[in-house]
Design a protein around this motif. Structure first.
Motif, short mmCIF file in Angstrom:
data_model
loop_
_atom_site.label_atom_id
_atom_site.label_comp_id
_atom_site.label_asym_id
_atom_site.label_seq_id
_atom_site.Cartn_x
_atom_site.Cartn_y
_atom_site.Cartn_z
N TYR A 1 0.83 -1.19 -0.02
CA TYR A 1 0.16 0.10 0.10
C TYR A 1 0.91 1.37 0.13
CZ TYR A 1 -3.36 3.41 1.57
OH TYR A 1 -4.09 4.59 1.92
N LEU A 2 2.03 1.34 0.70
CA LEU A 2 2.55 2.28 0.95
C LEU A 2 3.72 2.67 -0.37
CD1 LEU A 2 3.86 2.13 4.79
CD2 LEU A 2 2.01 3.82 3.71
N ALA A 3 4.13 1.44 -0.93
CA ALA A 3 4.70 1.48 -2.12
C ALA A 3 3.96 2.24 -3.51
CB ALA A 3 5.25 -0.07 -2.59
N SER A 4 2.70 2.08 -3.18
CA SER A 4 1.84 2.51 -4.38
C SER A 4 1.55 3.90 -4.50
CB SER A 4 0.50 2.01 -4.22
OG SER A 4 -0.35 2.66 -3.21
N PHE A 5 2.18 4.58 -3.13
CA PHE A 5 2.17 6.32 -3.22
C PHE A 5 3.20 6.74 -4.12
CE2 PHE A 5 0.52 6.71 1.61
CZ PHE A 5 -0.69 5.81 1.10
N ASP A 6 4.21 6.02 -4.35
CA ASP A 6 5.28 6.39 -5.09
C ASP A 6 4.54 6.75 -6.52
OD1 ASP A 6 7.09 6.42 -3.17
OD2 ASP A 6 7.98 4.45 -3.52
N ALA A 7 4.17 5.71 -7.07
CA ALA A 7 3.43 5.91 -8.39
C ALA A 7 2.43 7.04 -8.36
CB ALA A 7 2.77 4.61 -8.68
N LEU A 8 1.43 7.10 -7.46
CA LEU A 8 0.53 8.22 -7.26
C LEU A 8 1.29 9.57 -7.21
CD1 LEU A 8 -2.12 6.55 -5.09
CD2 LEU A 8 -2.16 6.63 -7.56
N ALA A 9 2.25 9.59 -6.39
CA ALA A 9 3.01 10.80 -6.34
C ALA A 9 3.52 11.50 -7.31
CB ALA A 9 3.92 10.64 -5.07
N ASP A 10 3.76 10.51 -8.58
CA ASP A 10 4.50 11.00 -9.70
C ASP A 10 3.43 11.52 -10.71
OD1 ASP A 10 6.92 9.92 -9.01
OD2 ASP A 10 6.89 8.27 -10.09
N LEU A 11 2.23 11.57 -10.22
CA LEU A 11 1.12 11.97 -11.18
C LEU A 11 0.94 13.50 -11.07
CD1 LEU A 11 -1.53 9.08 -10.94
CD2 LEU A 11 0.41 9.27 -12.65
N ASP A 12 0.64 14.41 -12.13
CA ASP A 12 0.35 15.82 -11.94
C ASP A 12 -1.16 15.68 -11.80
OD1 ASP A 12 0.27 18.51 -12.18
OD2 ASP A 12 0.79 18.61 -14.23
#
Length: 344
Positions: free
Chosen positions: A232-243
């Motif tokens: 779950y926490l690792a998925s934050f990286d992909a979301l944080a890269d989105l504008d």
């Protein structure tokens, strides 16, 4: 026409339909309708298998001069408050998109988790619950566990059977609907089949339950080593890269500033993990005693008086944090005499 009044434009070409969730603390589901261009409108998430949910969807669509025969459906994840109503609204022309192939897949996963819950709470947490995938389940076993869930008044969390042909989407796929191209973003933690939709041209993220604005989505595992919280926490990286300029969540209000919310959720789970770690350090070595020792937002003070559904979610969340701690070397695990226990 109660329900029709709960339709609002939240972004260009995106309407929110407020779908009631009767007798549920979440109160409402946000269903989003994407319209525009030459493609068919897309309805995202549906509500429970209840007439109240179906009626709200029907009335909301009718306000926009649409019916169920005019739309396609995208399901962010296979929890009943998001997909339970599909059989009530399915039409021959309708395409259904999701991250899971069928209702059987969803039912089997839930039954495997409930079987794990019963083992942990009975003290029979066998070695199969440690670093092993959830055991396969036959159709007969699945039906038996569904009957058990109904017997203990947990029917609400069982996804109803439906025969809809599902188009399974994966991370990075593009879904063209509602006059836009949407990128599929697969995320983990709240549900293994969870998908978000990202509209890069408009800076919109349809987030399902992955990143809720004022509440935390339930994270649960019933086999130590699944590392649900880590994923779950690792998925934050992909979301944080989105504008992203606007997040459209499955519950509560749309919001801006996705990075700030991701930070808040990360900090919340670190605090929770530390509390679970302290419970272990204080000598609690079984998951039930650990779960009893941490704080919960529950109006019923005595754990023994909690409905089984609440204990199910609490045990699953506690195990998710124990698994996270074990993966970081912050606690240890003992496997002896078919029991799994924890130690500092």
């Amino acid at each position: 026409m109660e329900g029709a009044k709960h339709v609002e434009l939240v972004a260009s070409g995106v309407y929110r339909l407020r779908v009631p969730l009767p007798n549920n603390p979440l109160r409402e589901l946000n269903s989003y309708l994407l319209v525009g261009g030459a493609g068919r409108p897309l309805l995202v998430d549906l509500g429970f298998d209840m007439s109240e949910c179906r009626n709200a969807l029907e009335q909301g669509l009718s306000q926009l001069d649409l019916g169920f025969e005019d739309i396609d459906v995208f399901i962010t994840h296979g929890h009943p408050d998001h997909c339970g109503c599909i059989a009530r609204i399915l039409r021959p022309e309708m395409r259904v998109f999701a991250g899971f192939p069928s209702s059987v897949t969803l039912q089997e996963r839930l039954c495997q988790e409930f079987r794990g819950f019963l083992r942990w709470t009975s003290g029979r947490s066998t070695a199969l619950q440690y670093r092993q995938p959830l055991e396969p389940m036959s159709e007969m076993e699945r039906m038996a566990y569904i009957a058990k869930l109904r017997a203990v008044r947990m029917t609400e969390i069982v996804t109803p059977s439906f025969e809809a042909p599902v188009t399974v989407l994966s991370d990075g796929d593009t879904l063209s609907a509602g006059g836009r191209d949407l990128r599929v973003v697969a995320v983990q933690g709240h549900s293994p089949d969870h998908l978000c939709l990202y509209d890069a041209d408009r800076g919109l993220l349809i987030a399902g339950d992955q990143v809720l604005p004022s509440i935390t989505p339930n994270l649960a595992e019933f086999s130590i080593g699944e590392n649900v919280l880590s994923r779950y926490l690792a998925s934050f990286d992909a979301l944080a890269d989105l504008d992203v300029s606007l997040v459209l969540p499955g519950h509560r209000e749309p919001y801006a500033n996705l990075p700030a919310r991701l930070k808040e959720l990360h900090e919340h789970h670190e605090r929770r993990a530390f509390e679970v770690q302290q419970a272990v350090e204080q000598g609690n070595n079984a998951v039930v005693s650990i779960a009893r020792s941490v704080t919960w937002k529950n109006p019923i003070p005595d754990w023994d008086d909690w409905p089984m559904k609440q204990q199910f979610f609490a045990i699953g969340e506690t195990l998710a944090h124990l698994s996270y701690l074990e993966s970081q070397g912050r606690i240890g695990v003992n496997v002896e005499n078919d029991r799994v226990t924890f130690h500092a």
